[in-house]
Design a protein around this motif. Sequence first.
Motif, PDB file in Angstrom:
ATOM      1  N   ALA A  12      27.793  11.654  58.515  1.00  0.00           N
ATOM      2  CA  ALA A  12      26.527  11.104  57.913  1.00  0.00           C
ATOM      3  C   ALA A  12      25.872  12.296  57.416  1.00  0.00           C
ATOM      4  O   ALA A  12      24.941  11.647  56.642  1.00  0.00           O
ATOM      5  CB  ALA A  12      25.850  10.524  59.408  1.00  0.00           C
ATOM      6  N   ALA A  13      26.209  13.339  57.403  1.00  0.00           N
ATOM      7  CA  ALA A  13      25.301  14.397  56.973  1.00  0.00           C
ATOM      8  C   ALA A  13      25.653  14.554  55.275  1.00  0.00           C
ATOM      9  O   ALA A  13      24.894  15.384  54.453  1.00  0.00           O
ATOM     10  CB  ALA A  13      25.277  15.781  57.453  1.00  0.00           C
ATOM     11  N   VAL A  57      24.570  29.264  56.884  1.00  0.00           N
ATOM     12  CA  VAL A  57      25.495  28.084  57.379  1.00  0.00           C
ATOM     13  C   VAL A  57      24.414  26.765  56.996  1.00  0.00           C
ATOM     14  O   VAL A  57      23.039  26.669  56.957  1.00  0.00           O
ATOM     15  CB  VAL A  57      25.443  27.816  58.923  1.00  0.00           C
ATOM     16  N   LEU A  58      24.797  25.874  56.077  1.00  0.00           N
ATOM     17  CA  LEU A  58      23.940  24.946  55.363  1.00  0.00           C
ATOM     18  C   LEU A  58      23.804  23.518  56.501  1.00  0.00           C
ATOM     19  O   LEU A  58      22.487  23.536  56.527  1.00  0.00           O
ATOM     20  CB  LEU A  58      24.893  24.358  54.165  1.00  0.00           C
ATOM     21  N   ILE A  59      24.709  23.018  56.798  1.00  0.00           N
ATOM     22  CA  ILE A  59      24.337  21.906  57.775  1.00  0.00           C
ATOM     23  C   ILE A  59      24.729  22.273  59.342  1.00  0.00           C
ATOM     24  O   ILE A  59      25.549  23.153  59.610  1.00  0.00           O
ATOM     25  CB  ILE A  59      25.305  20.886  57.673  1.00  0.00           C
ATOM     26  N   GLU A  60      23.543  21.971  60.070  1.00  0.00           N
ATOM     27  CA  GLU A  60      23.488  22.649  61.428  1.00  0.00           C
ATOM     28  C   GLU A  60      24.784  22.367  62.380  1.00  0.00           C
ATOM     29  O   GLU A  60      25.194  21.125  62.429  1.00  0.00           O
ATOM     30  CB  GLU A  60      22.240  22.092  62.198  1.00  0.00           C
ATOM     31  N   ARG A  61      25.283  23.443  63.181  1.00  0.00           N
ATOM     32  CA  ARG A  61      26.448  23.026  63.963  1.00  0.00           C
ATOM     33  C   ARG A  61      26.596  24.347  64.941  1.00  0.00           C
ATOM     34  O   ARG A  61      25.736  25.225  64.678  1.00  0.00           O
ATOM     35  CB  ARG A  61      27.822  22.699  63.342  1.00  0.00           C
ATOM     36  N   ALA A 143      19.989  19.365  60.503  1.00  0.00           N
ATOM     37  CA  ALA A 143      20.971  18.612  60.703  1.00  0.00           C
ATOM     38  C   ALA A 143      21.153  17.515  59.488  1.00  0.00           C
ATOM     39  O   ALA A 143      22.416  16.949  59.563  1.00  0.00           O
ATOM     40  CB  ALA A 143      20.666  17.923  62.221  1.00  0.00           C
ATOM     41  N   LEU A 144      20.423  17.335  58.720  1.00  0.00           N
ATOM     42  CA  LEU A 144      20.401  16.497  57.679  1.00  0.00           C
ATOM     43  C   LEU A 144      20.386  17.011  56.419  1.00  0.00           C
ATOM     44  O   LEU A 144      20.046  18.107  56.163  1.00  0.00           O
ATOM     45  CB  LEU A 144      19.040  15.417  57.782  1.00  0.00           C
ATOM     46  N   TRP A 145      21.117  16.298  55.329  1.00  0.00           N
ATOM     47  CA  TRP A 145      21.329  16.966  54.011  1.00  0.00           C
ATOM     48  C   TRP A 145      19.793  17.279  53.692  1.00  0.00           C
ATOM     49  O   TRP A 145      19.617  18.304  52.531  1.00  0.00           O
ATOM     50  CB  TRP A 145      21.841  15.945  53.019  1.00  0.00           C
ATOM     51  N   GLY A 146      18.745  16.478  53.629  1.00  0.00           N
ATOM     52  CA  GLY A 146      17.518  16.675  53.429  1.00  0.00           C
ATOM     53  C   GLY A 146      16.794  18.111  53.934  1.00  0.00           C
ATOM     54  O   GLY A 146      15.655  18.296  53.282  1.00  0.00           O
ATOM     55  N   ASP A 147      17.365  18.593  54.908  1.00  0.00           N
ATOM     56  CA  ASP A 147      16.694  19.847  55.415  1.00  0.00           C
ATOM     57  C   ASP A 147      17.071  20.977  54.471  1.00  0.00           C
ATOM     58  O   ASP A 147      16.655  22.150  54.872  1.00  0.00           O
ATOM     59  CB  ASP A 147      17.551  20.024  56.649  1.00  0.00           C
ATOM     60  N   LEU A 148      18.284  20.893  53.673  1.00  0.00           N
ATOM     61  CA  LEU A 148      18.867  22.046  52.928  1.00  0.00           C
ATOM     62  C   LEU A 148      17.725  22.337  51.771  1.00  0.00           C
ATOM     63  O   LEU A 148      17.044  21.484  51.110  1.00  0.00           O
ATOM     64  CB  LEU A 148      20.110  21.938  52.135  1.00  0.00           C
TER      65      LEU A 148
END
Length: 199
Positions: A12-13, A57-61, A143-148
């Motif tokens: 979803a991200a 790290v781009l997308i949170e994990r 957690a979301l693409w828009g957070d980058l």
Amino acid sequence: MMLIEETAVPEAALPIEQFKAHLRLGTGFADDDIQDAVLQSFLRAAIASIEARTGKVLIERVFSWELVAWRTGYGQALPVAPVKAIEEVVLRHMSGSEEAADPVHYRLERDTHRPRLVPLGTVLPPVPSGGAVIVRFRAGFGALWGDLPADLGQAVLLLAAHYYEYRADTALGGGCMPFGVTSLIERYRTVRLLGGGAV
């Protein structure tokens, strides 16, 4: 040392529709989503490549990092950034038994490039002789693409498009990355000083 990615980038991200628009793929057809799995794989490859080049790290994990010793008991630099939270610090004994270190003995020192685990007392919890320590932490811009940051998001789209366009080409040299991508990610790259010895 061993860094393990415990959770993957969720589907979803991934900006599939944005990537389709970037590639100028046709829309309005009954099989619009037929290439989604392929596009996802190129996006994941681009994310992994940019993370490897920048140490970000781009997308949170969630990650776990296993060490046999602290570089110094007064603070340990973490291998990636930005780190959002330390989930736990686990001490593994030579026998294989594990115990969680009390969080009152350590904290996260946030930093754009070199976040650190630092003691709240004198030193970090000692690593058992012949054992190891496992630091579990949550890292990523969000957690979301828009957070980058916009430039990193654009770099991912450019690199994924490059992979898509040259997917059948096996003649590219090792480490080949388009100039537009390298210029966008340059300010995020970590400068290593003292052979990586600085904490």
